[in-house]
Design an enzyme around this catalytic site. Structure first.
Site, mmCIF file in Angstrom:
data_model
loop_
_atom_site.group_PDB
_atom_site.id
_atom_site.type_symbol
_atom_site.label_atom_id
_atom_site.label_comp_id
_atom_site.label_asym_id
_atom_site.label_seq_id
_atom_site.Cartn_x
_atom_site.Cartn_y
_atom_site.Cartn_z
ATOM 1 N N ARG A 13 0.873 -1.161 0.000
ATOM 2 C CA ARG A 13 0.000 0.000 0.000
ATOM 3 C C ARG A 13 0.915 1.216 0.000
ATOM 4 O O ARG A 13 1.720 1.415 0.900
ATOM 5 C CB ARG A 13 -0.902 -0.016 1.244
ATOM 6 C CG ARG A 13 -1.894 1.164 1.335
ATOM 7 C CD ARG A 13 -1.336 2.248 2.221
ATOM 8 N NE ARG A 13 -2.308 3.269 2.576
ATOM 9 C CZ ARG A 13 -2.005 4.393 3.206
ATOM 10 N NH1 ARG A 13 -0.758 4.644 3.596
ATOM 11 N NH2 ARG A 13 -2.936 5.270 3.486
ATOM 12 N N ASP A 57 1.774 4.902 0.397
ATOM 13 C CA ASP A 57 1.206 6.012 1.158
ATOM 14 C C ASP A 57 1.214 7.322 0.372
ATOM 15 O O ASP A 57 2.229 7.695 -0.237
ATOM 16 C CB ASP A 57 2.018 6.200 2.450
ATOM 17 C CG ASP A 57 1.512 7.349 3.297
ATOM 18 O OD1 ASP A 57 0.387 7.234 3.821
ATOM 19 O OD2 ASP A 57 2.230 8.364 3.423
ATOM 20 N N ALA A 58 0.096 8.030 0.398
ATOM 21 C CA ALA A 58 -0.036 9.414 -0.085
ATOM 22 C C ALA A 58 0.746 9.673 -1.371
ATOM 23 O O ALA A 58 1.643 10.517 -1.410
ATOM 24 C CB ALA A 58 0.404 10.386 1.009
ATOM 25 N N VAL A 59 0.382 8.973 -2.429
ATOM 26 C CA VAL A 59 1.139 9.116 -3.681
ATOM 27 C C VAL A 59 0.970 10.489 -4.304
ATOM 28 O O VAL A 59 1.772 10.899 -5.155
ATOM 29 C CB VAL A 59 0.751 8.012 -4.693
ATOM 30 C CG1 VAL A 59 1.034 6.638 -4.120
ATOM 31 C CG2 VAL A 59 -0.696 8.140 -5.140
ATOM 32 N N ASN A 115 -7.029 10.826 12.818
ATOM 33 C CA ASN A 115 -6.898 12.249 12.527
ATOM 34 C C ASN A 115 -8.104 13.069 12.995
ATOM 35 O O ASN A 115 -8.263 14.230 12.611
ATOM 36 C CB ASN A 115 -6.647 12.467 11.029
ATOM 37 C CG ASN A 115 -5.223 12.111 10.656
ATOM 38 O OD1 ASN A 115 -4.303 12.297 11.448
ATOM 39 N ND2 ASN A 115 -5.029 11.574 9.458
ATOM 40 N N HIS A 132 -15.949 6.641 1.813
ATOM 41 C CA HIS A 132 -15.932 6.842 3.270
ATOM 42 C C HIS A 132 -16.711 8.087 3.662
ATOM 43 O O HIS A 132 -17.553 8.059 4.567
ATOM 44 C CB HIS A 132 -14.499 6.955 3.794
ATOM 45 C CG HIS A 132 -14.433 7.428 5.218
ATOM 46 N ND1 HIS A 132 -14.404 8.780 5.560
ATOM 47 C CD2 HIS A 132 -14.452 6.752 6.393
ATOM 48 C CE1 HIS A 132 -14.396 8.895 6.870
ATOM 49 N NE2 HIS A 132 -14.417 7.682 7.409
ATOM 50 N N HIS A 133 -16.427 9.194 2.993
ATOM 51 C CA HIS A 133 -17.057 10.458 3.367
ATOM 52 C C HIS A 133 -18.577 10.396 3.192
ATOM 53 O O HIS A 133 -19.335 10.895 4.036
ATOM 54 C CB HIS A 133 -16.489 11.598 2.529
ATOM 55 C CG HIS A 133 -15.023 11.827 2.706
ATOM 56 N ND1 HIS A 133 -14.293 11.260 3.709
ATOM 57 C CD2 HIS A 133 -14.146 12.588 1.979
ATOM 58 C CE1 HIS A 133 -13.026 11.639 3.620
ATOM 59 N NE2 HIS A 133 -12.912 12.442 2.584
ATOM 60 N N GLU A 163 -2.599 5.035 -2.007
ATOM 61 C CA GLU A 163 -3.445 5.992 -1.303
ATOM 62 C C GLU A 163 -3.328 7.312 -2.053
ATOM 63 O O GLU A 163 -2.234 7.854 -2.201
ATOM 64 C CB GLU A 163 -3.000 6.197 0.147
ATOM 65 C CG GLU A 163 -3.911 7.197 0.867
ATOM 66 C CD GLU A 163 -3.256 7.877 2.064
ATOM 67 O OE1 GLU A 163 -3.973 8.549 2.826
ATOM 68 O OE2 GLU A 163 -2.031 7.762 2.228
ATOM 69 N N GLN A 218 -8.906 8.180 9.148
ATOM 70 C CA GLN A 218 -10.197 8.801 9.415
ATOM 71 C C GLN A 218 -10.581 8.723 10.892
ATOM 72 O O GLN A 218 -11.407 9.509 11.351
ATOM 73 C CB GLN A 218 -11.276 8.154 8.542
ATOM 74 C CG GLN A 218 -11.040 8.313 7.050
ATOM 75 C CD GLN A 218 -10.991 9.761 6.600
ATOM 76 O OE1 GLN A 218 -11.477 10.666 7.272
ATOM 77 N NE2 GLN A 218 -10.387 9.999 5.436
ATOM 78 N N ILE A 219 -9.975 7.792 11.637
ATOM 79 C CA ILE A 219 -10.171 7.776 13.089
ATOM 80 C C ILE A 219 -9.078 8.602 13.761
ATOM 81 O O ILE A 219 -9.339 9.529 14.519
ATOM 82 C CB ILE A 219 -10.135 6.339 13.641
ATOM 83 C CG1 ILE A 219 -11.236 5.487 13.013
ATOM 84 C CG2 ILE A 219 -10.287 6.347 15.162
ATOM 85 C CD1 ILE A 219 -11.149 4.013 13.358
#
Length: 590
Positions: free
Chosen positions: A257, A259-261, A396, A324-325, A296, A393-394
């Site tokens: 996974r 991260d933050a590409v 942060n 999610h949102h 991500e 999402q939890i």
């Protein structure tokens, strides 16, 4: 780009193109190193007779232009932490027991995201391995580990890593990692490793002492950007790609996974993400075992998952925050910050049908238009990894509170049904499946007081745009913040916790046994909804999912057989479905 660097067979070779002198410290002795630019520019080689060439556990490091000794940028072990000497480690010594493992595909899978330090009381790889039977019984297919690479301090989320080749020693180090992957494969579970290539942590990053790993003055959210396209970037990219190959080859992991590409700043004609896609395919071809690369990204750019022959990057999946949102807002009613655009069932309907809300539409949080549509002929819905909750999402949120803290059982159940029956690939965050009461907060253990203070202050500033009260933000450096975040496993057998856990097991089994929940591309999901009456239903083939978000019972014409209900009072009889408020059903329609 060729992955094998031309540094020869000497395990102590090091890339330090900016150095005038490099000395190796190994097993208590110093050795002068020599340039060997004829083989690979910027590389230094140690004498052939250095102690520990064939031994594990030998302490070593480098004195660069009189400073140091610093740990090896490619260190596999850091027994005393990221500021101390490295230790030799040979991954080939491990006798793998997974020859029968054939791997898993992303399509049809369920991912379980966990943080090793808080998943078990012990917080180790071996302790996590002891919980594998639980995960098998739950019905997941992949375990996704938050970053395990070397970071400053004892406990951390893992995104402050500074030694990407090392496995954090308090987790058990690299040998324990190999044991964990072996055990996971024996249990029939794949392993996805979360890796961070867009920045380095604030303490213990000695890479700039060796070479141009970073681009000073060209920062992202977390600091200086990694040098992917400037002078010297050939070897920086090789450093990154060889690290990815290390996980996939030496540690037998099934996927990464990334991260933050969106924070990977790369202006080359061939983007490094495309090279990741090619690398995964290369190793899959070598081994015959699927290798899954998931990005991500908050760019809503489907090019990440398009085939390379269609000018895509050829990755297997990407996170979709829009799902999610949309679910979060419709369950919680929370509309501050980036949730503002998601306040309707119409938004959730669009996401279920098309994958993204922002596919070229205006994003009020960004103050501009965002994203682009997904082409149905180039991507499958399973390439979007979605969740009801995840570590970001939890963690942060101001106090790291899970949905359990504010939603009823019925609402949590609706979220579970939507996540597990959506056309996308569902991912659960550890403890979500039994409605864990424990928060998952942001925690660090920086030994430097000034860094700890700066981290705490920076954390408070991050919450300004979300409108959360800074006074309630826990101190990341307080050990209790970490301890509060550990799961309480005894909850899983109690009351609504046990009831929710059984629901997730039933949903995983239903997903596995119902091809229509997995097959079919974009365009195969048909959604109906009523924002005023607070219900939404969607069909995939002959399977229909009906969710009642409201408080009042819903009656709707429907014929078929009930496959699953979150409330025992749901009734399907004589062509009518009666669905209590705050509940959902899955029906096989006639």
């Amino acid at each position: 780009m060729m992955l094998e660097h031309a540094a020869g067979k000497n395990r102590y070779d090091v890339w330090a193109p900016n150095a005038d002198s490099v000395r190796l410290v190994a097993d208590g002795r110093e050795y002068a190193m020599e340039h060997h630019d004829d083989a690979a520019p910027g590389w230094w080689r140690a004498p052939a007779d250095v102690a520990g060439q064939e031994s594990d556990g030998v302490p070593y490091g480098y004195i660069v232009d009189g400073e140091g000794p610093f740990p090896d940028p490619r260190s596999r072990r850091q027994p005393e932490g990221v500021h101390a000497l490295s230790a030799t480690f040979d991954p080939s010594v491990h006798e793998w027991q997974d020859s029968a493992w054939k791997g898993r595909q992303l399509k049809g899978a369920v991912i379980y995201e966990l943080h090793l330090g808080t998943f078990t009381p012990e917080g180790t790889l071996d302790a996590a391995a002891a919980k594998l039977d639980y995960l098998v019984d739950l019905g997941v297919d992949f375990i996704e580990l938050l970053p395990v690479n070397g970071f400053n301090g004892v406990h951390n989320w893992g995104y402050d890593g500074v030694l990407w080749y090392a496995v954090h020693e308090p987790y058990g180090g690299p040998a324990a990692y190999q044991r964990f992957v072996d055990a996971a494969h024996a249990a029939g579970l794949g392993v996805i490793q979360d890796v961070v290539y867009n920045h380095l942590g604030p303490s213990g990053n000695y890479l700039p002492k060796f070479g141009p790993y970073l681009k000073s003055g060209e920062g992202n959210t977390w600091g200086d950007s990694v040098n992917l396209d400037g002078p010297g970037s050939d070897d920086v990219r090789r450093y990154i790609l060889e690290n990815a190959a290390m996980w996939l080859r030496d540690y037998h992991v099934d996927g990464l996974r990334l991260d933050a590409v969106h924070a990977l700043r790369d202006e080359r004609a061939v983007h490094i993400l495309e090279e990741f896609g090619a690398l995964g395919d290369q190793i899959e071809a070598e081994t015959g075992i699927p290798r899954t690369l998931i990005a991500e990204s908050d760019l809503n750019n489907p090019r990440l998952i398009y085939p390379r022959e269609d000018n895509g990057y050829g990755l297997d999946g990407q996170w979709s925050d829009d799902f999610h949102h949309a679910v979060h807002v419709n369950l919680s009613g929370e509309t501050t910050g980036y949730y503002a655009d998601f306040d309707s069932l119409a938004v959730l309907a669009k996401v279920l049908e098309h994958g993204f809300l922002h596919d070229g539409s205006y994003s009020s949080f960004r103050g501009r238009h965002h994203g682009r549509p997904i082409r149905r002929d180039l991507a499958h819905p399973s390439a979007l990894v979605v969740c009801l909750q995840n570590h970001d999402q939890i963690g942060n949120r101001a106090i790291g509170d899970r949905l359990t803290a504010s939603l009823s059982y019925g609402q949590l159940a609706i979220g579970a049904v939507l996540t597990m029956t959506s056309p996308f690939t569902p991912m659960l965050f550890m403890g979500e499946e039994f409605g864990a009461s424990t928060p998952w907060q942001f925690f660090t253990s920086h030994p430097e007081p000034e860094l700890g203070k700066a981290t705490a202050e920076g954390r408070i500033k991050e919450f300004e745009r979300m409108g959360w009260d800074p006074a309630v933000v826990p101190d990341p450096q307080d050990p209790e913040t970490f301890l509060r975040s550990k799961l309480k496993w005894d909850e899983a057998g109690e009351g609504n916790h046990a009831r929710l856990l059984q629901l997730y097991k039933d949903l995983a089994q239903l997903r596995r046994n119902t091809p229509e929940l997995v097959d079919g591309g974009f365009g195969s999901t048909v959604v109906e909804y009523d924002d005023d009456e607070h219900w939404l239903q969607f069909s995939r083939g002959t399977v229909r999912v009906v969710c009642n978000f409201g408080d009042e019972a819903l009656g709707t014409p429907l014929s078929g057989s009930m496959l699953l209900a979150t409330d025992p009072e749901a009734v399907l009889d004589e062509g009518t479905l009666t669905l209590p408020g705050g509940s959902a059903v899955v029906v096989r329609v006639n």
